[in-house]
Design a protein around this motif. Structure first.
Motif, short mmCIF file in Angstrom:
data_model
loop_
_atom_site.label_atom_id
_atom_site.label_comp_id
_atom_site.label_asym_id
_atom_site.label_seq_id
_atom_site.Cartn_x
_atom_site.Cartn_y
_atom_site.Cartn_z
N GLU A 66 0.91 -1.32 -0.09
CA GLU A 66 -0.07 -0.25 0.03
C GLU A 66 0.80 1.15 0.08
O GLU A 66 2.13 1.06 0.34
N PHE A 67 0.37 2.46 -0.27
CA PHE A 67 1.01 3.67 -0.18
C PHE A 67 1.35 4.10 1.16
O PHE A 67 0.39 5.05 1.86
N SER A 68 2.27 3.55 1.81
CA SER A 68 2.74 3.89 3.27
C SER A 68 4.20 3.61 3.55
O SER A 68 4.87 2.63 2.81
N ALA A 69 4.71 4.27 4.20
CA ALA A 69 6.28 4.37 4.39
C ALA A 69 6.36 2.86 5.14
O ALA A 69 7.61 2.49 5.40
N THR A 70 5.40 2.41 5.80
CA THR A 70 5.68 1.04 6.67
C THR A 70 5.18 -0.03 6.21
O THR A 70 5.09 -0.98 6.91
N THR A 71 4.60 0.00 4.83
CA THR A 71 3.94 -1.18 4.29
C THR A 71 5.11 -2.15 3.83
O THR A 71 6.38 -1.87 3.96
N GLU A 72 4.63 -3.24 3.62
CA GLU A 72 5.72 -4.37 3.19
C GLU A 72 6.16 -4.05 2.17
O GLU A 72 5.59 -3.52 1.14
N GLN A 73 7.27 -4.26 1.95
CA GLN A 73 8.21 -3.95 0.69
C GLN A 73 9.08 -5.08 -0.13
O GLN A 73 9.48 -5.98 0.84
N ARG A 74 9.06 -5.25 -1.32
CA ARG A 74 9.93 -6.04 -1.85
C ARG A 74 10.33 -5.64 -3.20
O ARG A 74 9.58 -4.62 -3.89
N ASP A 75 11.54 -6.30 -3.90
CA ASP A 75 12.14 -5.87 -5.16
C ASP A 75 11.61 -6.76 -6.26
O ASP A 75 11.41 -8.01 -5.80
N LEU A 76 11.12 -6.29 -7.10
CA LEU A 76 10.73 -7.24 -8.30
C LEU A 76 11.59 -7.16 -9.43
O LEU A 76 12.00 -5.93 -10.14
N ASP A 77 12.31 -8.28 -9.88
CA ASP A 77 13.30 -8.15 -11.12
C ASP A 77 12.34 -8.64 -12.35
O ASP A 77 12.14 -9.56 -12.79
N GLY A 78 12.00 -7.15 -12.93
CA GLY A 78 10.94 -7.32 -14.17
C GLY A 78 9.85 -6.41 -13.64
O GLY A 78 10.30 -5.38 -12.77
N VAL A 79 9.04 -6.42 -14.55
CA VAL A 79 7.94 -5.30 -14.55
C VAL A 79 6.29 -6.07 -14.37
O VAL A 79 5.52 -5.04 -14.32
N ASP A 80 6.27 -7.14 -14.37
CA ASP A 80 4.94 -7.65 -14.19
C ASP A 80 4.58 -7.90 -12.73
O ASP A 80 4.94 -8.63 -12.00
N THR A 81 3.65 -6.95 -12.37
CA THR A 81 3.51 -6.69 -10.67
C THR A 81 2.47 -7.70 -10.42
O THR A 81 1.03 -7.93 -11.12
N PRO A 82 2.65 -8.44 -9.48
CA PRO A 82 1.49 -9.39 -8.86
C PRO A 82 0.51 -8.67 -8.10
O PRO A 82 0.64 -7.53 -7.71
N ASP A 83 -0.76 -9.36 -8.29
CA ASP A 83 -1.91 -9.05 -7.65
C ASP A 83 -1.50 -8.47 -6.14
O ASP A 83 -0.78 -9.30 -5.45
N GLY A 84 -2.03 -7.70 -5.60
CA GLY A 84 -1.82 -7.21 -4.33
C GLY A 84 -0.74 -6.31 -3.85
O GLY A 84 -0.55 -6.09 -2.69
N TRP A 85 0.00 -6.10 -4.95
CA TRP A 85 1.12 -5.33 -5.00
C TRP A 85 1.14 -4.02 -5.85
O TRP A 85 0.60 -4.04 -6.65
N MET A 86 1.77 -2.86 -5.32
CA MET A 86 1.67 -1.87 -6.37
C MET A 86 3.10 -1.39 -6.33
O MET A 86 4.20 -1.42 -5.45
N GLY A 87 3.58 -0.76 -7.78
CA GLY A 87 4.89 -0.17 -8.07
C GLY A 87 4.83 1.13 -7.41
O GLY A 87 4.31 1.86 -7.92
N LEU A 88 5.95 1.34 -6.38
CA LEU A 88 6.20 2.69 -5.89
C LEU A 88 7.48 3.45 -6.17
O LEU A 88 7.69 4.18 -5.81
N ASP A 89 8.26 2.63 -6.82
CA ASP A 89 9.70 3.33 -7.15
C ASP A 89 10.14 2.56 -8.32
O ASP A 89 9.85 1.24 -8.54
N ILE A 90 10.95 3.00 -9.00
CA ILE A 90 12.01 2.31 -10.03
C ILE A 90 13.02 1.37 -9.43
O ILE A 90 13.17 1.68 -8.09
N GLY A 91 13.39 0.26 -9.75
CA GLY A 91 14.24 -0.61 -8.86
C GLY A 91 15.86 -0.27 -9.52
O GLY A 91 15.89 0.70 -10.02
N PRO A 92 16.60 -1.05 -8.51
CA PRO A 92 17.89 -0.34 -8.46
C PRO A 92 18.62 -0.51 -9.92
O PRO A 92 19.76 -0.01 -10.14
N LYS A 93 18.26 -1.49 -10.60
CA LYS A 93 18.89 -1.93 -11.82
C LYS A 93 18.58 -0.70 -13.06
O LYS A 93 19.17 -0.24 -13.64
N THR A 94 17.32 -0.46 -12.58
CA THR A 94 16.91 0.68 -13.61
C THR A 94 17.55 2.15 -13.26
O THR A 94 17.99 2.96 -14.06
#
Length: 450
Positions: free
Chosen positions: A328-356
């Motif tokens: 969710e849109f929160s500083a305390t939300t659960e966070q994970r990095d995605l290697d790729g761009v197909d975002t799973p259900d229940g997750w939202m992209g909130l930043d570009i990743g380190p490779k990008t």
């Protein structure tokens, strides 16, 4: 070349999708692709393929004789106030000081016009009193505040001004005719002066209001202040004659808000870097899953068109290859990095990743000119600030000419302590974007030389 065959600009690759972009991620290879072209080649490139948008120059302070004269000056003092009415950021007041000091040093008396907020009629909470007080501190001289915008008292105070004195009118938006560009109000503004108008409010130059455009038609002399002059010359210059490669970084939430900017740079830039939530309409147009990410449906078709146009025009339009996700849109939300761009259900992209971020950094460091407008993610949330921070640091570090288009990009630079490390930090916001899009700004056009 056949009539229907798309022309490609010399030395430029087609648009890249996520898979192609990943293959291009090797820093050494990316540096090779961003080598600066031969200067002669660049000039030919610009003269044959891209519009240069050379417009008549604007009149400047050099064109005015102000000694002993009363000058009507439009400034942008739309500063933030706290709950007690105190100014929390005086950047816009500071930005006007060079123009005001020069006019005062040349023997002028100044009548200042500005707006604050969006009042519906007279609103004491949006009085310019705190602005006049702060300006007086910065100038080191008194700044009188008229109790009205125009009328008998403003006329009396303006008529009594001596060289070196400053009068600030009340919030011009207290007058209903201001935003309607009422000609009677414009004439009243002009009558306060000795027929001289200076516009230094670039942030309001895209509005045809009485104090930004109308007044210029009722004075003998009208010119740009130093701030407005610098904004126009810098922004028009990066379009007309940029150092190569020209890299445009476009981020933010909505494709529809920035499609005009993207279209402008598809004609002129060598590379466009896309970030922020606006990357998701691009991904959706390519058939990728976006999960719970903010994905503007109205932006999908323009994004698809931009991808097609990038191919046709030979502009490298780069999208993220990895993402930083949150629940969710929160500083305390659960966070994970995605290697790729197909975002799973229940997750939202909130930043570009380190490779990008690393790939975008290489593009910026290899540029000859850089224009940046819009963050790469939700930088106001610390877990999702790294992408924007990396881009901001690269913009500050590169040897290229760097122009930052105000708004959230400027806020990010200030947040990371880098605001003074770019070539030009625009004060304009919407005015900057409209100028980049090629739109005519009423407050600028009225100052152009015939």
């Amino acid at each position: 070349m056949g009539l229907l065959e798309p022309r490609r600009r010399p030395g430029r690759a087609p648009a890249l999708g996520p898979a192609d972009h990943r293959a291009a991620g090797d820093p050494a290879a990316r540096r090779t692709t961003t080598r600066r072209a031969d200067p002669t080649h660049r000039r030919t490139h610009m003269s044959t393929d891209a519009p240069t948008d050379r417009r008549a120059p604007i009149r400047t302070l050099e064109d005015l004789a102000v000694d002993g004269k009363r000058v009507f000056v439009r400034v942008d003092f739309n500063v933030p106030l706290d709950g007690d009415g105190a100014i929390t950021d005086d950047t816009r007041i500071q930005a006007a000081l060079p123009t005001l000091r020069r006019l005062l040093d040349e023997g002028a008396a100044l009548i200042l016009a500005a707006h604050l907020g969006r009042p519906k009629g007279v609103d004491p909470a949006l009085s310019l009193a705190p602005v006049a007080a702060r300006l007086g501190e910065l100038l080191g001289r008194g700044v009188a505040l008229s109790p009205e915008v125009v009328g008998a008292e403003s006329t009396r105070l303006a008529a009594a001004l001596e060289p070196g004195q400053v009068l600030m009118l009340e919030n011009v938006r207290f007058e209903p005719g201001e935003t309607k560009n009422d000609p009677d109000l414009a004439r009243a503004y002009a009558a306060l002066s000795d027929g001289i108008f200076v516009n230094d409010a670039f942030g309001a130059a895209h509005r045809a209001h009485a104090s930004t455009e109308g007044v210029a038609h009722h004075v003998e002399q009208a010119a740009a202040g130093l701030l407005l002059q610098g904004e126009v010359e810098t922004l028009e210059g990066i379009l007309a004659d940029p150092g190569r490669p020209l890299v445009a970084i476009v981020g933010g939430a909505k494709v529809t808000d920035k499609i005009g900017v993207i279209d402008a740079f598809l004609e002129r830039a060598d590379t466009i870097l896309i970030g922020g939530a606006m990357c998701f309409p691009f991904f959706k147009a390519q058939g990728h899953e976006v999960g719970s990410s903010l994905c503007e449906e109205a932006g999908v078709e323009p994004a698809a068109r931009a991808l097609r146009d990038a191919e046709l025009k030979g502009c490298r339009l780069l999208l993220p290859i990895d993402l930083s996700l949150g629940r969710e849109f929160s500083a305390t939300t659960e966070q994970r990095d995605l290697d790729g761009v197909d975002t799973p259900d229940g997750w939202m992209g909130l930043d570009i990743g380190p490779k990008t971020a690393a790939a975008y950094r290489e593009e910026i460091l290899g540029a000859g000119s850089v224009f940046w407008n819009g963050p790469m993610g939700a930088f106001e949330l610390e877990p999702f600030a790294p992408g924007t921070r990396t881009v901001a640091e690269a913009v500050a570090e590169t040897e290229a000419t760097t122009v930052v288009g105000g708004g959230d990009s400027a806020a990010a630079l200030q947040q990371f302590g880098l605001g003074d490390q770019v070539t030009h930090l625009s004060t304009g916001g919407g005015a900057s974007l409209e100028l980049i899009e090629g739109k005519a700004l009423p407050g600028v056009e009225v100052l152009r030389q015939a």
